[in-house]
Enzyme design. Sequence first.
Site, PDB file in Angstrom:
ATOM      1  CG  ASP A 150      16.329  64.955 -77.434  1.00  0.00           C
ATOM      2  OD1 ASP A 150      16.490  65.617 -76.460  1.00  0.00           O
ATOM      3  OD2 ASP A 150      15.375  65.458 -78.048  1.00  0.00           O
TER       4      ASP A 150
ATOM      5  N   GLY B  18      10.040  59.312 -82.835  1.00  0.00           N
ATOM      6  CA  GLY B  18       8.431  59.430 -82.644  1.00  0.00           C
ATOM      7  C   GLY B  18       7.715  59.533 -83.962  1.00  0.00           C
TER       8      GLY B  18
HETATM    9  P1  AMP Z   1      12.050  67.442 -80.939  1.00  0.00           P
HETATM   10  O1  AMP Z   1      11.316  68.292 -80.013  1.00  0.00           O
HETATM   11  O2  AMP Z   1      11.541  67.679 -82.469  1.00  0.00           O
HETATM   12  O3  AMP Z   1      13.565  67.124 -80.821  1.00  0.00           O
HETATM   13  O4  AMP Z   1      11.370  66.085 -80.466  1.00  0.00           O
HETATM   14  C1  AMP Z   1      11.499  65.394 -79.497  1.00  0.00           C
HETATM   15  C2  AMP Z   1      10.752  64.158 -79.374  1.00  0.00           C
HETATM   16  O5  AMP Z   1       9.357  64.126 -79.447  1.00  0.00           O
HETATM   17  C3  AMP Z   1      11.420  63.064 -80.381  1.00  0.00           C
HETATM   18  O6  AMP Z   1      11.544  61.696 -79.684  1.00  0.00           O
HETATM   19  C4  AMP Z   1      10.481  63.242 -81.424  1.00  0.00           C
HETATM   20  O7  AMP Z   1      10.390  61.944 -82.236  1.00  0.00           O
HETATM   21  C5  AMP Z   1       9.073  63.419 -80.580  1.00  0.00           C
HETATM   22  N1  AMP Z   1       7.906  64.052 -81.379  1.00  0.00           N
HETATM   23  C6  AMP Z   1       8.103  65.290 -81.762  1.00  0.00           C
HETATM   24  N2  AMP Z   1       6.775  65.662 -82.524  1.00  0.00           N
HETATM   25  C7  AMP Z   1       6.253  64.257 -82.731  1.00  0.00           C
HETATM   26  C8  AMP Z   1       5.010  63.927 -83.331  1.00  0.00           C
HETATM   27  N3  AMP Z   1       4.062  64.930 -83.802  1.00  0.00           N
HETATM   28  N4  AMP Z   1       4.716  62.726 -83.246  1.00  0.00           N
HETATM   29  C9  AMP Z   1       5.290  61.740 -82.512  1.00  0.00           C
HETATM   30  N5  AMP Z   1       6.431  62.044 -81.621  1.00  0.00           N
HETATM   31  C10 AMP Z   1       6.899  63.316 -82.035  1.00  0.00           C
HETATM   32 MG    MG Z   2      14.687  66.017 -81.502  1.00  0.00          MG
END
Ligand code: AMP
Ligand code: MG
Length: 486
Positions: free
Chosen positions: A259, A98
């Site tokens: 993930d 994302g």
């Molecule tokens: P994470 O918790 O970092 O593993 O992220 C989980 C999901 O949320 C992944 O698909 C990331 O790409 C998305 N994500 C986290 N932060 C953002 C953001 N600021 N903008 C867009 N997508 C995000």
């Molecule tokens: Mg992640």
Amino acid sequence: MSSEIQDHGLATPEGWRLEHQYAQLPALLHERWEPTPVKEPRLLILNEALASELGLDAKALRQRAAVFAGNELPPGAKPLAQAYAGHQFGNFTGLGDGRALLLGEQITPEDRRFDIQLKGAGPTPFSRGGDGRAAIGPMLREYVISEAMHALGIPTTRSLAVAATGEVVFRKQGLLPGAVLTRVAASHIRVGTFQWAAAHQDLVALRALTEHTLERHYPELLGAENPALSLLEAALKRQASLIARWMQVGFIHGVMNTDNVALAGETIDYGPCAFMDEYDPKTTFSSIDRRGRYAFGNQPQIAQWNAARLAEALLPILHPDENKALELANSLIEKFADFFQLDWLTVMRAKLGLFTTEAEDRTLIQDLLNWMQNTKADYTQTFAALAMGRLETNEWQTRWQQRLSRQTQSHAESVALMRRHNPAVIPRNHKVEEALAAASDHDDLNPLHRLLTALANPYDHELDLPIEFTEAPPACNTPYQTFCGT
Ligand code: AMP
Ligand code: MG
């Protein structure tokens, strides 16, 4: 220009030599996408040692803040967002990058292949309402903790650079200065990548992903009779060994969603992670982990649960007969606990200076852990004291000394083994926060550089580090909380 570079396998003046094997996989698994330029790129930190391992010219890169912010692309880059799904706190969702973009795979002078990824480079088709951005604090946090893990000898993704964007991001805490992290990984293939292919019932993609993963991370298994089964077993073993290494140093990942589990067996996605101070298996730092799903002591079971999700995703290509496929998957998943126990016993024995194995070792280790929990002893300091011959635990000490005397290795050999497995220093939460606040609030990177220096040789017990880096946190800093506030 870029294709010529690749065809001849030559590096550009800065040393970039990017290839794109992942991009050859079926289109279901990725989407070509460009970074969104930022207002004012400024390099905050560059990992010169890593740059040189990658075959990159650190001096030239220092002038290239625009590349690390996503305003310009390195020669040969073909950015893409990877598609993946994941179980987040047990619930299945479609996710994908994302806010991250894979620029390509850098081929090092030793012919090794590493993903180069920009994290925080702007929205992608997978942003789901997110801004695609990241704040300075969390990106420097990933930088310092991943580099500390690397110095501890624990498989991990690494951090090449953090660039400030000159823009602000809006988070729960308010407006924060933005940043982009350049992450380096053996690959960004996750359990969730397989789940994505499986959820789309795309067996062609699933098979291609399996082959690709074997080729990159388990080449010795290429040509195996049952590639999916071989991959599952190898990935499981690597995961078990990784979690044992986390337990060795008191690392709590904090968000072990599927993930965030890399098939390469590297620690990935440093969000609310933190190191445990006082020993307590129930330790949870993450503010969103209210039930302690990802508590320190739960990590092995969660890893097994995640492995089962990988097995599930692979089911359609494990065996043409569904029941037989289930049987194969189950028998491997059941073995996970044994794989982990073996790895855990090995590292814990090393922490106690034990070279040999005795049936009572598990009890000896557990009794020390129980003593630590009852006395609220600091995990790192206790083992460091043991390695330095400074621990006083009365009854336990006597049993341990007797155990040591039953092996033929010398006292000096035991001490050396302990020192190699018991860090003198870890990234203490309060020191990390202090360094991040200075960088984020006052644009002062000095505390961060001091911290990184202190963490560079964690198994050197003769360094005489300033006590601020080795002492347990002041009482007012506990209980500590981390935020996903990415
Ligand atoms: P994470 O918790 O970092 O593993 O992220 C989980 C999901 O949320 C992944 O698909 C990331 O790409 C998305 N994500 C986290 N932060 C953002 C953001 N600021 N903008 C867009 N997508 C995000
Ligand atoms: Mg992640």
